[in-house]
Design a protein around this motif. Structure first.
Motif: not given
Length: 208
Positions: A66-68, A99-103, A142-145
């Motif tokens: 994810s970005n955050h 990831s939920d962008p609403g969160t 995140t992260p998970q591989v």
């Protein structure tokens, strides 16, 4: 006395329901050896990417990121390095953002495009906006591989968990779990460490 017993029973039932909910949301997915179902998600370049598109690959390194998340940011250069090292050997990275962008506003599709362009990702960065792929895999952080090996037309899980053993400091890594797993597969050897516990940001599941 009856009231205390009733409250205790209600608490047990409540905790049990929470456990079942957690299991349903991101847990109980693929295990090592399982064949992975095909998926099709939107890439940051606007194209649709499927696992079945990688017909010429020997496998894939699927990374839920994810970005955050600070952990995802700390691992970003290491993920890029994994793709640079192994894509040419038949194991490209496929990054997926559930990831939920609403969160987390940093995880909007526009922000994903910006991040991919700024860091010059050499691999697809896919949006799992319905979170169905993450649930199918059983990703929880995140992260998970998930390292996949291709056998015929199917992809099977050979490793799942952390990228390495030091999320905070790349210079302090002593166990390169993903690197070692893929190196063994490329060399025709079995993966020694097949499962590790992922460390990262918990995926916030959308209400359904």
């Amino acid at each position: 006395m009856k009231i205390k017993v009733s409250r205790w029973v209600l608490m047990v039932l409540f905790l049990a329901s929470l456990g079942r909910l957690a299991q349903a949301q991101g847990q109980g997915g693929y295990q090592v050896g399982d064949v992975v179902s095909n998926f099709r998600l939107k890439n940051t370049d606007g194209s649709m990417v499927s696992l079945s598109d990688f017909t010429s690959s020997k496998g894939a390194i699927v990374v839920f990121t994810s970005n955050h998340c600070p952990f995802a940011k700390a691992y970003e250069d290491r993920i890029i390095a994994l793709n640079n090292k192994f894509a040419g050997q038949g194991y490209p990275v496929i990054a997926i953002n559930p990831s939920d962008p609403g969160t987390h506003q940093d995880d909007t599709f526009e922000k994903m495009k910006e991040r991919s362009a700024a860091k010059h990702y050499g691999y697809p960065y896919l949006v799992d906006d319905m979170q169905q792929v993450a649930r199918k895999f059983g990703a929880g952080r995140t992260p998970q591989v998930f390292v996949l090996q291709k056998n015929g037309a199917q992809f099977a899980v050979r490793y799942m968990g952390m990228i390495d053993d030091n999320p905070q400091d790349a210079a302090g890594v002593t166990k390169l779990y993903v690197d070692e797993a893929v190196t063994n597969l490329v060399g025709g050897k079995p993966v020694v460490t097949t499962i590790t516990k992922p460390v990262g940001c918990a995926i916030k599941w959308k209400n359904q």
